[in-house]
Scaffold this motif. Structure first.
Motif, mmCIF file in Angstrom:
data_model
loop_
_atom_site.group_PDB
_atom_site.id
_atom_site.type_symbol
_atom_site.label_atom_id
_atom_site.label_comp_id
_atom_site.label_asym_id
_atom_site.label_seq_id
_atom_site.Cartn_x
_atom_site.Cartn_y
_atom_site.Cartn_z
ATOM 1 N N UNK A 1 -18.147 19.466 -6.783
ATOM 2 C CA UNK A 1 -18.331 18.692 -8.003
ATOM 3 C C UNK A 1 -17.343 17.553 -8.131
ATOM 4 N N UNK A 2 -16.160 17.743 -7.554
ATOM 5 C CA UNK A 2 -15.126 16.721 -7.638
ATOM 6 C C UNK A 2 -14.570 16.472 -6.238
ATOM 7 N N UNK A 3 -14.429 15.213 -5.903
ATOM 8 C CA UNK A 3 -13.832 14.854 -4.624
ATOM 9 C C UNK A 3 -12.644 13.927 -4.869
ATOM 10 N N UNK A 4 -11.565 14.215 -4.168
ATOM 11 C CA UNK A 4 -10.393 13.343 -4.181
ATOM 12 C C UNK A 4 -10.179 12.870 -2.752
ATOM 13 N N UNK A 5 -10.162 11.579 -2.571
ATOM 14 C CA UNK A 5 -10.031 11.015 -1.230
ATOM 15 C C UNK A 5 -8.774 10.160 -1.164
ATOM 16 N N UNK A 6 -7.836 10.598 -0.325
ATOM 17 C CA UNK A 6 -6.583 9.864 -0.161
ATOM 18 C C UNK A 6 -6.699 8.856 0.972
ATOM 19 N N UNK A 7 -5.896 7.815 0.886
ATOM 20 C CA UNK A 7 -5.808 6.825 1.954
ATOM 21 C C UNK A 7 -4.438 6.163 1.890
ATOM 22 N N UNK A 8 -4.093 5.489 2.982
ATOM 23 C CA UNK A 8 -2.859 4.709 2.996
ATOM 24 C C UNK A 8 -1.718 5.300 3.781
ATOM 25 N N UNK A 9 -1.865 6.492 4.290
ATOM 26 C CA UNK A 9 -0.797 7.093 5.083
ATOM 27 C C UNK A 9 -0.680 6.448 6.448
ATOM 28 N N UNK A 16 11.196 1.514 5.486
ATOM 29 C CA UNK A 16 9.919 0.851 5.240
ATOM 30 C C UNK A 16 9.217 1.351 3.993
ATOM 31 N N UNK A 17 8.000 0.840 3.798
ATOM 32 C CA UNK A 17 7.215 1.160 2.604
ATOM 33 C C UNK A 17 5.806 1.579 2.989
ATOM 34 N N UNK A 18 5.223 2.376 2.132
ATOM 35 C CA UNK A 18 3.818 2.748 2.234
ATOM 36 C C UNK A 18 3.256 2.863 0.834
ATOM 37 N N UNK A 19 1.972 2.619 0.726
ATOM 38 C CA UNK A 19 1.288 2.791 -0.554
ATOM 39 C C UNK A 19 0.099 3.709 -0.345
ATOM 40 N N UNK A 64 13.318 9.725 -6.894
ATOM 41 C CA UNK A 64 13.572 8.837 -8.032
ATOM 42 C C UNK A 64 14.207 7.531 -7.568
ATOM 43 N N UNK A 65 13.689 6.438 -8.096
ATOM 44 C CA UNK A 65 14.214 5.128 -7.742
ATOM 45 C C UNK A 65 13.599 4.546 -6.486
ATOM 46 N N UNK A 66 12.862 5.360 -5.728
ATOM 47 C CA UNK A 66 12.240 4.866 -4.491
ATOM 48 C C UNK A 66 10.717 4.901 -4.557
ATOM 49 N N UNK A 67 10.162 5.880 -5.264
ATOM 50 C CA UNK A 67 8.718 6.046 -5.367
ATOM 51 C C UNK A 67 8.256 5.674 -6.771
ATOM 52 N N UNK A 68 7.057 5.132 -6.847
ATOM 53 C CA UNK A 68 6.453 4.806 -8.135
ATOM 54 C C UNK A 68 5.020 5.292 -8.150
ATOM 55 N N UNK A 69 4.697 6.118 -9.149
ATOM 56 C CA UNK A 69 3.325 6.585 -9.323
ATOM 57 C C UNK A 69 2.667 5.750 -10.405
ATOM 58 N N UNK A 70 1.403 5.421 -10.195
ATOM 59 C CA UNK A 70 0.649 4.661 -11.186
ATOM 60 C C UNK A 70 -0.813 5.072 -11.090
ATOM 61 N N UNK A 80 0.612 5.895 -5.126
ATOM 62 C CA UNK A 80 2.016 6.237 -4.926
ATOM 63 C C UNK A 80 2.626 5.162 -4.043
ATOM 64 N N UNK A 81 3.453 4.334 -4.638
ATOM 65 C CA UNK A 81 4.176 3.311 -3.899
ATOM 66 C C UNK A 81 5.491 3.907 -3.430
ATOM 67 N N UNK A 82 5.705 3.922 -2.133
ATOM 68 C CA UNK A 82 6.900 4.534 -1.560
ATOM 69 C C UNK A 82 7.725 3.459 -0.858
#
Length: 120
Positions: A1-9, A16-19, A64-70, A80-82
Motif C-alpha cells: 500500500x505504501x512505497x518509499x523509494x530512496x535515492x542519492x547514495x 564530501x557531501x551527499x544528498x 548535528x551541524x553536518x546533516x540537514x533533514x528537510x 537528507x543533506x549530508x
C-alpha cells in the motif's frame, strides 16, 4: 500500500557531501513524521534525523551541524543533506515514514535502503 523509494547514495571521499531523497507513494492519506536511519555492518539500525509534519527537526548528536533533514510535503519526499562526511558515516541509510493510508490504518513504513560509502 505504501512505497518509499530512496535515492542519492554512493561513494564519496571524507569531507564530501551527499544528498539523499526518499519519495513516498501509494494509498496514502496522511504522512506524519519522516525520518532517516542508518545501519553499519554488524551494528544496529540507529536514528539519524527526524522531521515532523510541521517541520520540527531532531538529530543524532553524531550528525548535528553536518546533516540537514528537510521535506517537501507536496511531493511526499524527505531529503537528507549530508556534509563533511566521515568514514564512520558509511552505512545503509533507510527512510522511514509514519503514514495513515486511505483505508484508515496508521503504521511506519520503510524504504529499501541506500548504501553510502565514505572512503578515500
Amino acid at each position: 500500500q505504501v512505497q518509499l523509494v530512496e535515492s542519492g547514495g554512493g561513494l564519496v571521499q571524507p569531507g564530501g557531501s551527499l544528498r539523499l531523497s526518499c519519495a513516498a507513494s501509494g494509498s496514502i492519506r496522511t504522512i506524519y513524521a519522516m525520518a532517516w536511519y542508518r545501519q553499519a555492518p554488524g551494528k544496529q539500525r540507529d536514528l539519524v534525523a527526524t522531521i515532523s509534519s510541521g517541520g520540527s527537526t531532531k538529530y543524532a548528536d553524531s550528525v548535528k551541524g553536518r546533516f540537514t533533514i528537510s521535506r517537501d510535503s507536496a511531493k511526499a519526499t524527505v531529503y537528507l543533506q549530508m556534509k563533511s562526511l566521515k568514514p564512520e558515516d558509511a552505512a545503509v541509510y533507510y527512510c522511514n515514514a509514519d503514514v495513515r493510508v486511505i483505508a484508515g490504518y496508521r503504521f511506519g513504513s520503510w524504504g529499501q535502503g541506500t548504501q553510502d560509502t565514505v572512503s578515500s
